[in-house]
Design a protein around this motif. Structure first.
Motif, PDB file in Angstrom:
ATOM      1  N   ALA A 454       9.103   8.609  31.544  1.00  0.00           N
ATOM      2  CA  ALA A 454      10.664   8.090  31.019  1.00  0.00           C
ATOM      3  C   ALA A 454      11.613   8.199  32.221  1.00  0.00           C
ATOM      4  O   ALA A 454      12.799   8.021  31.659  1.00  0.00           O
ATOM      5  N   GLY A 455      11.188   8.666  33.448  1.00  0.00           N
ATOM      6  CA  GLY A 455      12.164   8.646  34.491  1.00  0.00           C
ATOM      7  C   GLY A 455      13.257  10.060  34.358  1.00  0.00           C
ATOM      8  O   GLY A 455      14.447   9.802  34.606  1.00  0.00           O
ATOM      9  N   ARG A 485      16.643   9.250  27.389  1.00  0.00           N
ATOM     10  CA  ARG A 485      15.258   9.495  28.341  1.00  0.00           C
ATOM     11  C   ARG A 485      14.622  10.628  27.538  1.00  0.00           C
ATOM     12  O   ARG A 485      13.260  10.384  27.829  1.00  0.00           O
ATOM     13  N   SER A 519      12.981   2.546  32.322  1.00  0.00           N
ATOM     14  CA  SER A 519      11.948   3.525  31.587  1.00  0.00           C
ATOM     15  C   SER A 519      11.247   2.902  30.237  1.00  0.00           C
ATOM     16  O   SER A 519      10.029   2.808  30.016  1.00  0.00           O
TER      17      SER A 519
END
Length: 576
Positions: A454-455, A485, A519
């Motif tokens: 998801a970064g 995120r 993401s």
């Protein structure tokens, strides 16, 4: 409102579980009155021995010893009744709170659209507080009163039957006259609970929106709204206490009549020799004990009504039925490919409302990236609410892999769908707990990998305690992009075959949107994905874009195809 008998039937199953404790508690409550029963007889014996000249130290010691034994029994019984009896009430309250919360989890959006959060909270907390006192004291108080009534009648009848009958005739008349006031008290008590629920809902609304209140400098408006509700609550309580005053006045008046009857009739019977003076002492003490018991019942009436009101409101929640539920022939959705079909689907939010969707048809194939665009109110959000069955269609069918979703177990259906929303909801707790919500048995390694995909790892590790950082209520300590995120990491961890993106980046700034968009692209790989978007740049890579308006789907195709048509989508895109 249900009758008292019906409400007692609602609470009865909870007593059944603790019937042994209840039985011992009632025996203990009966024993707490044993000394009271024998004290008048002991005093009568003492008076008779004194009048006849046969009173000795041995007799006094014997009578005192008997009373000490009886009082010791009362003390032990009262300890059990106060300690274990209260615990039983708390256990019943705990069971009821568990059941009402469990039932609330089964209710769907329709119920929560019609009931404010603050009022629901009142039903789960305040309404059940009084049930502890009710479930403990109601059986005891009425059981003791019944015993005292029966024993007093038998003992006093043995002393003087005519006077006893005179006294006891007054009791049913008193109860009949006071019934009117009791009904008004019950009605007022229920109105009190409803109003305090509305007050709580208003407080929750004002505090949740405190920034909006302050930004518009509308503090006085909120205070005035609260004061209006607060004064209405006072008005209801005033009505309750007026009814209670009438109830107490009636019982006090009959109490006076009983004493007058004992004094006048008893005095007459002593004059004509049909009653001893010592019998008069017994009569007065038993009547006093009976009246004291009646007063206790009167004092308990407010608590009794509160308990019944709590049961009534508990029953109202427990009998609420979800509009969407599993049917008898439901299937478990397994090995999902993600083919979604809307077949002549029509839907409206209420019977009298206009149709939001009217005979809508489309198909999203396995692994396809589909997007819905168009004006607000056209039904885009409705489509993604229907797929996980937050609502059921009015007509037509929604099929996943050929199965009508109404014939699938709701849990298995929703377990295969991941949703990333614009309004991210994070629970109070730390980062790790919020990501783990996507898969409750996930290991720390799986959580880390989901965050990486998801970064989110970089900003999480920069937090004071990394993954163990407390994020505050609803993630108040995080930025919008960070919250988004974490919600994406949660869906990565769930790893569903069907993904729904509901305006997932519309509230973010440009930089955050770019990070989150990367993401989401990673998340969408290999999944059937449905995207709702107003920013058309976020759906350019979709396999199929559906243009939805009040007239239904008016255009569909890839970005390039729709641009080439120079229709609605083309105009929308060029304006943006």
């Amino acid at each position: 409102m249900l009758s008292t008998t019906a409400l007692l039937k609602v609470i009865a199953p909870y007593f059944k579980k603790y019937w042994k404790i209840l039985t011992i508690d009632l025996i203990a409550s009966a024993l707490t009155t044993v000394a009271m029963f024998f004290l008048p007889i002991i005093l009568q014996q003492l008076t008779d021995y004194g009048a006849s000249g046969d009173l000795t130290a041995r007799v006094i010691a014997y009578l005192a010893g008997v009373f000490i034994i009886l009082k010791s029994i009362e003390v032990i019984a009262r300890y059990y009744m106060t300690n274990i009896g209260h615990r039983m009430g708390a256990m019943i309250e705990t069971d009821m709170r568990r059941d009402i919360f469990g039932h609330l989890m089964t209710l769907d959006d329709t119920y929560y659209n019609e009931n404010k959060v603050g009022e629901v909270m009142t039903r789960v907390t305040n309404d059940l507080f009084d049930i502890t006192e009710f479930t403990h004291h109601a059986p005891e108080e009425y059981f003791i009163f019944t015993i005292q009534l029966v024993v007093s009648f038998l003992v006093l009848s043995f002393i003087n039957l005519p006077l006893t009958i005179t006294i006891f005739i007054m009791l049913p008349i008193m109860l009949f006259v006071s019934t009117h006031f009791r009904k008004r008290m019950a009605e007022a008590q229920l109105n009190q609970r409803r109003q305090i629920g509305r007050l709580n809902a208003g407080v929750e609304d004002s505090i949740s929106g405190i920034r909006v209140v302050k930004s518009f400098a509308n503090e006085k408006e909120e205070i005035d709204k609260f004061e209006s509700g607060n004064q209405k609550f006072y008005g209801i309580k005033k009505h309750f206490y007026a009814s209670m005053a009438g109830f107490i006045t009636v019982t006090t008046a009959f109490e006076g009549l009983m004493y007058i009857a004992v004094l006048t009739a008893g005095g007459y019977f002593i004059l004509n020799g049909t009653m001893e003076a010592s019998d008069m002492i017994v009569f007065i003490m038993y009547i006093n004990m009976l009246i004291t018991s009646v007063k206790r019942i009167i004092q308990f009436t407010e608590q009794f009504q509160k308990g019944l009101t709590g049961i009534q409101r508990f029953h109202e929640v427990m009998t609420a039925v979800p509009d969407v539920d599993d049917t008898d022939n439901t299937l478990v959705l397994e090995n999902v490919k993600g083919n979604i079909v809307f077949d002549d689907v029509s839907f409206s939010y209420g019977e009298d409302d206009e149709k939001v969707l009217d005979r809508l048809n489309f198909e999203i194939k396995e692994g396809e990236q589909a997007a819905f665009v168009g004006p607000s109110g056209a039904g885009k959000s409705t489509i993604i609410s229907l797929i996980p069955r937050f609502f059921d269609v009015d007509s037509g069918e929604i099929r996943i892999d050929g199965h009508d979703i109404r014939h699938l177990k709701i849990h298995s259906l929703r377990d295969n769908i991941g949703i990333v929303q614009q309004d991210v909801y994070l629970f109070a707790g730390n980062v790790k707990e919020n990501i783990r919500y996507g898969k409750l048995d996930a290991t720390d390694e799986e959580i880390y990998e989901a965050a990486r995909l998801a970064g989110a790892v970089e900003f999480i590790e920069a937090l004071p305690n990394g993954f163990d950082t407390d994020i505050g209520e609803r993630g108040a300590r995080l930025s919008g992009g960070q919250k988004q995120r974490i919600s994406i990491a949660r869906v990565f961890l769930k790893n569903p075959p069907i993904l729904i993106l509901d305006e997932a980046t519309s509230s973010l700034d440009n930089q955050s949107e770019m990070i989150v968009q990367e993401s989401l692209k990673e998340l969408a790989k290999g999944r059937t994905t449905i995207t709702i978007a107003h920013r058309l740049t976020t759906v350019e890579d979709s396999d199929t874009i559906y243009v939805l308006t009040d007239e239904g789907i008016i255009e569909s195709g890839s970005h390039e195809e729709l641009i080439a048509q120079e229709g609605y989508y083309y105009n929308l895109y060029t304006r943006q």
